[in-house]
Design a protein around this motif. Structure first.
Motif, PDB file in Angstrom:
ATOM      1  N   LEU A 126       0.847  -1.184   0.000  1.00 38.76           N
ATOM      2  CA  LEU A 126       0.000   0.000   0.000  1.00 38.76           C
ATOM      3  C   LEU A 126       0.882   1.232   0.000  1.00 38.76           C
ATOM      4  O   LEU A 126       1.876   1.298   0.723  1.00 38.76           O
ATOM      5  N   GLY A 130      -2.840   5.055   0.343  1.00 40.45           N
ATOM      6  CA  GLY A 130      -3.771   3.931   0.375  1.00 40.45           C
ATOM      7  C   GLY A 130      -3.961   3.232  -0.953  1.00 40.45           C
ATOM      8  O   GLY A 130      -4.796   2.327  -1.062  1.00 40.45           O
ATOM      9  N   VAL A 132      -3.066   0.682  -4.091  1.00 43.00           N
ATOM     10  CA  VAL A 132      -2.442  -0.637  -4.199  1.00 43.00           C
ATOM     11  C   VAL A 132      -1.215  -0.534  -5.102  1.00 43.00           C
ATOM     12  O   VAL A 132      -1.270   0.054  -6.188  1.00 43.00           O
TER      13      VAL A 132
END
Length: 226
Positions: A126, A130, A132
């Motif tokens: 992460l 936040g 991916v």
């Protein structure tokens, strides 16, 4: 009786150079004749002279070998400069006949680079915001060789999807996905490398599962889908 004589040639010469004068001075006391001692002195001197000649020949051969290699090295360096000059002239004059006149082969056309390999060894993380982050490895794949990667994704759960859609086209082995909507339980990714329009094999499906706390996606876990 002969065991006192050294087995190595040079040591044997040194042995007789030391002992024969002693034997010659007292030949009658040690059971030898003057003729025997004189012959042995001559044989010992001949052996020493032959050894000296062998060493001189060896040194001369070493010097000759060194001179030979140095001469060839200098010849190669100068010849290499000449060949480079011929090739440069052929290229700048755009005249392939130069190679024929110089009787050297034209440079071979560069072999096409192979397609990139299959993306493997995925890792998940992460970012601070936040999003991916996926990273992977891929053989025969560098941005400098014209490779780029197409990333497709299918969302699972919540706002799930039935088909993969393209979410990235990048020139490095890393993709940051900041477009995960709230409420999904996971996503499945496929990554495929391309060199220009020459595709490599598609990766195995890469499943990313999420835990959900309120509306926040937390704790992504990487799972290679079957």
């Amino acid at each position: 009786m002969g065991s006192v004589i050294p087995t190595k040639d040079l040591e044997a010469i040194q042995f007789f150079e030391t002992h024969v004068p002693v034997w010659s001075a007292a030949h009658a006391d040690v059971g030898l004749t003057d003729t025997q001692c004189t012959s042995m002195l001559a044989a010992t001197k001949a052996s020493r002279d032959a050894y000296a000649a062998q060493q001189a020949a060896k040194d001369a051969a070493t010097a000759a070998t060194t001179g030979y290699h140095n001469a060839v090295k200098a010849m190669r360096a100068l010849g290499s400069d000449l060949v480079k000059a011929i090739k440069t002239y052929a290229a700048t004059s755009n005249n392939p006949d130069v190679y024929m006149k110089a009787e050297i082969p034209m440079p071979a056309a560069p072999s096409p680079l192979p397609p990139p390999g299959q993306p493997t060894d995925f890792k998940i993380g992460l970012t601070g915001s936040g999003a991916v982050e996926l990273t992977w490895k891929c053989a025969n794949a560098t941005a400098s060789s014209g490779v780029h990667f197409v990333v497709t994704r299918k969302l699972n759960g919540g706002a799930g999807e039935s088909a993969f859609t393209t979410v990235g086209n990048i020139g490095k082995k890393k993709f940051i996905d900041a477009t995960i909507p709230q409420g999904v339980t996971g996503a499945t990714y496929l990554v495929q490398g391309f060199r220009v329009d020459n595709p490599g094999p598609v990766s195995l499906p890469v499943g990313v599962q999420f835990g959900v706390s309120g509306n926040m996606v937390v704790g992504p876990q990487l799972k290679m889908a079957a």
